[in-house]
Design a protein around this motif. Structure first.
Motif, PDB file in Angstrom:
ATOM      1  N   HIS A  43       0.863  -1.192   0.088  1.00  0.00           N
ATOM      2  CA  HIS A  43       0.067  -0.146   0.129  1.00  0.00           C
ATOM      3  C   HIS A  43       0.920   1.187  -0.177  1.00  0.00           C
ATOM      4  O   HIS A  43       1.727   1.543   0.874  1.00  0.00           O
ATOM      5  N   MET A  44       0.933   1.957  -1.198  1.00  0.00           N
ATOM      6  CA  MET A  44       1.685   3.194  -1.362  1.00  0.00           C
ATOM      7  C   MET A  44       0.760   4.393  -1.644  1.00  0.00           C
ATOM      8  O   MET A  44      -0.003   4.416  -2.233  1.00  0.00           O
ATOM      9  N   ARG A  45       1.590   5.527  -1.055  1.00  0.00           N
ATOM     10  CA  ARG A  45       0.864   6.778  -1.443  1.00  0.00           C
ATOM     11  C   ARG A  45       1.813   7.657  -2.123  1.00  0.00           C
ATOM     12  O   ARG A  45       3.054   7.620  -1.637  1.00  0.00           O
ATOM     13  N   VAL A  46       1.509   8.197  -3.297  1.00  0.00           N
ATOM     14  CA  VAL A  46       2.563   9.170  -4.025  1.00  0.00           C
ATOM     15  C   VAL A  46       1.936  10.359  -3.916  1.00  0.00           C
ATOM     16  O   VAL A  46       0.921  10.721  -4.272  1.00  0.00           O
ATOM     17  N   ARG A  47       2.849  11.441  -3.594  1.00  0.00           N
ATOM     18  CA  ARG A  47       2.533  12.981  -3.656  1.00  0.00           C
ATOM     19  C   ARG A  47       3.640  13.622  -4.567  1.00  0.00           C
ATOM     20  O   ARG A  47       4.929  13.383  -4.341  1.00  0.00           O
ATOM     21  N   VAL A  48       3.344  14.026  -5.741  1.00  0.00           N
ATOM     22  CA  VAL A  48       4.121  14.390  -6.958  1.00  0.00           C
ATOM     23  C   VAL A  48       3.517  15.725  -7.400  1.00  0.00           C
ATOM     24  O   VAL A  48       2.620  15.931  -7.600  1.00  0.00           O
ATOM     25  N   VAL A  49       4.644  16.734  -7.340  1.00  0.00           N
ATOM     26  CA  VAL A  49       4.529  17.976  -8.120  1.00  0.00           C
ATOM     27  C   VAL A  49       5.413  17.873  -9.226  1.00  0.00           C
ATOM     28  O   VAL A  49       6.814  17.864  -9.263  1.00  0.00           O
ATOM     29  N   SER A  50       4.564  18.237 -10.633  1.00  0.00           N
ATOM     30  CA  SER A  50       5.465  18.117 -11.889  1.00  0.00           C
ATOM     31  C   SER A  50       4.796  19.094 -12.879  1.00  0.00           C
ATOM     32  O   SER A  50       3.771  19.277 -12.929  1.00  0.00           O
ATOM     33  N   ALA A  51       5.833  19.657 -13.480  1.00  0.00           N
ATOM     34  CA  ALA A  51       5.329  20.660 -14.527  1.00  0.00           C
ATOM     35  C   ALA A  51       4.730  19.859 -15.489  1.00  0.00           C
ATOM     36  O   ALA A  51       3.653  20.478 -16.581  1.00  0.00           O
ATOM     37  N   LYS A  52       4.682  18.533 -15.829  1.00  0.00           N
ATOM     38  CA  LYS A  52       4.268  17.849 -16.757  1.00  0.00           C
ATOM     39  C   LYS A  52       2.648  17.623 -16.483  1.00  0.00           C
ATOM     40  O   LYS A  52       1.668  17.306 -17.318  1.00  0.00           O
ATOM     41  N   PHE A  53       2.243  18.257 -15.292  1.00  0.00           N
ATOM     42  CA  PHE A  53       0.859  17.955 -15.103  1.00  0.00           C
ATOM     43  C   PHE A  53       0.139  19.173 -15.317  1.00  0.00           C
ATOM     44  O   PHE A  53      -1.252  19.461 -15.019  1.00  0.00           O
ATOM     45  N   ALA A  67      -0.414   4.510 -15.067  1.00  0.00           N
ATOM     46  CA  ALA A  67       0.074   3.936 -16.101  1.00  0.00           C
ATOM     47  C   ALA A  67       1.830   3.566 -15.981  1.00  0.00           C
ATOM     48  O   ALA A  67       2.251   2.685 -16.071  1.00  0.00           O
ATOM     49  N   LEU A  68       2.116   4.697 -15.610  1.00  0.00           N
ATOM     50  CA  LEU A  68       3.751   4.415 -15.193  1.00  0.00           C
ATOM     51  C   LEU A  68       4.013   3.434 -14.124  1.00  0.00           C
ATOM     52  O   LEU A  68       4.956   2.511 -14.384  1.00  0.00           O
ATOM     53  N   LEU A  69       3.090   3.145 -13.081  1.00  0.00           N
ATOM     54  CA  LEU A  69       3.270   2.202 -12.276  1.00  0.00           C
ATOM     55  C   LEU A  69       2.451   0.977 -12.423  1.00  0.00           C
ATOM     56  O   LEU A  69       2.540   0.127 -11.364  1.00  0.00           O
ATOM     57  N   LYS A  70       1.949   0.673 -13.633  1.00  0.00           N
ATOM     58  CA  LYS A  70       1.358  -0.351 -13.997  1.00  0.00           C
ATOM     59  C   LYS A  70       2.035  -1.723 -13.687  1.00  0.00           C
ATOM     60  O   LYS A  70       1.708  -2.739 -13.122  1.00  0.00           O
ATOM     61  N   PRO A  71       3.428  -1.647 -13.936  1.00  0.00           N
ATOM     62  CA  PRO A  71       4.291  -2.893 -13.606  1.00  0.00           C
ATOM     63  C   PRO A  71       4.264  -3.223 -12.050  1.00  0.00           C
ATOM     64  O   PRO A  71       4.202  -4.369 -11.801  1.00  0.00           O
ATOM     65  N   GLU A  72       4.284  -2.113 -11.309  1.00  0.00           N
ATOM     66  CA  GLU A  72       4.018  -2.567  -9.799  1.00  0.00           C
ATOM     67  C   GLU A  72       2.850  -2.914  -9.451  1.00  0.00           C
ATOM     68  O   GLU A  72       2.911  -3.722  -8.782  1.00  0.00           O
ATOM     69  N   LEU A  73       1.743  -2.478 -10.149  1.00  0.00           N
ATOM     70  CA  LEU A  73       0.490  -2.858  -9.678  1.00  0.00           C
ATOM     71  C   LEU A  73       0.273  -4.335 -10.152  1.00  0.00           C
ATOM     72  O   LEU A  73      -0.232  -5.108  -9.483  1.00  0.00           O
ATOM     73  N   ASP A  74       0.970  -4.911 -11.156  1.00  0.00           N
ATOM     74  CA  ASP A  74       0.677  -6.140 -11.863  1.00  0.00           C
ATOM     75  C   ASP A  74       1.615  -6.991 -10.908  1.00  0.00           C
ATOM     76  O   ASP A  74       1.322  -8.121 -10.873  1.00  0.00           O
ATOM     77  N   ALA A  75       2.761  -6.571 -10.116  1.00  0.00           N
ATOM     78  CA  ALA A  75       3.358  -7.433  -9.596  1.00  0.00           C
ATOM     79  C   ALA A  75       3.224  -7.527  -7.969  1.00  0.00           C
ATOM     80  O   ALA A  75       3.741  -7.963  -7.198  1.00  0.00           O
ATOM     81  N   GLY A  76       1.950  -6.832  -7.658  1.00  0.00           N
ATOM     82  CA  GLY A  76       1.286  -7.209  -6.424  1.00  0.00           C
ATOM     83  C   GLY A  76       1.092  -5.975  -5.477  1.00  0.00           C
ATOM     84  O   GLY A  76       0.744  -6.044  -4.328  1.00  0.00           O
ATOM     85  N   LEU A  77       1.496  -4.889  -5.906  1.00  0.00           N
ATOM     86  CA  LEU A  77       1.398  -3.377  -5.135  1.00  0.00           C
ATOM     87  C   LEU A  77      -0.415  -3.491  -5.229  1.00  0.00           C
ATOM     88  O   LEU A  77      -0.930  -3.534  -6.197  1.00  0.00           O
ATOM     89  N   HIS A  78      -0.871  -3.555  -4.004  1.00  0.00           N
ATOM     90  CA  HIS A  78      -2.393  -3.692  -3.818  1.00  0.00           C
ATOM     91  C   HIS A  78      -3.092  -2.447  -3.918  1.00  0.00           C
ATOM     92  O   HIS A  78      -4.355  -2.179  -4.594  1.00  0.00           O
ATOM     93  N   ALA A  79      -2.717  -1.356  -3.207  1.00  0.00           N
ATOM     94  CA  ALA A  79      -3.387  -0.046  -3.283  1.00  0.00           C
ATOM     95  C   ALA A  79      -2.191   1.205  -3.573  1.00  0.00           C
ATOM     96  O   ALA A  79      -1.143   1.153  -3.075  1.00  0.00           O
ATOM     97  N   LEU A  80      -2.686   2.098  -4.258  1.00  0.00           N
ATOM     98  CA  LEU A  80      -1.887   3.264  -4.800  1.00  0.00           C
ATOM     99  C   LEU A  80      -2.814   4.486  -4.550  1.00  0.00           C
ATOM    100  O   LEU A  80      -3.661   4.724  -5.247  1.00  0.00           O
ATOM    101  N   ALA A  81      -2.295   5.359  -3.524  1.00  0.00           N
ATOM    102  CA  ALA A  81      -3.051   6.776  -3.384  1.00  0.00           C
ATOM    103  C   ALA A  81      -2.355   7.593  -4.119  1.00  0.00           C
ATOM    104  O   ALA A  81      -0.899   7.717  -3.975  1.00  0.00           O
ATOM    105  N   VAL A  82      -2.794   8.458  -5.022  1.00  0.00           N
ATOM    106  CA  VAL A  82      -2.064   9.516  -5.810  1.00  0.00           C
ATOM    107  C   VAL A  82      -2.664  10.828  -5.647  1.00  0.00           C
ATOM    108  O   VAL A  82      -3.681  11.296  -5.661  1.00  0.00           O
TER     109      VAL A  82
END
Length: 93
Positions: A43-53, A67-82
């Protein structure tokens, strides 16, 4: 390399963030389901500030991160707060 470190590396490389914080919240979910032991990296929380947004909707920003973290989700990351922002946008974190 840990899940947290891989997430940090992926987002840094692709989003060139002004600010990035990755928080492992796995321990807060121990026992919620039989297989959730609180072990690191589920279970991970990501806080990101980027000019790309800049100029993007919140949903589009989340789609990019997911989309960037799909490999992690596919590998077992259960929850992602963004939580995302463009530079200059207010955050409560």
């Amino acid at each position: 390399m840990s899940v947290k470190a891989r997430i940090e590396a992926t987002l840094t490389e692709n989003l060139l963030p002004e600010r990035l914080v990755v928080i492992d919240e796995s321990h807060q979910h121990a026992g919620h389901q039989p297989h959730f032991t609180g072990a690191e990296g589920t279970h991970m929380r990501v806080r990101v500030v980027s000019a790309k947004f800049s100029g993007m909707s919140r949903i589009d920003r989340h789609r990019i991160v997911n989309a960037l973290l799909k490999p992690e989700l596919d590998a077992g990351l259960h929850a992602l707060a963004v939580e995302t922002a463009a530079p200059g946008e207010p955050t409560n974190w």
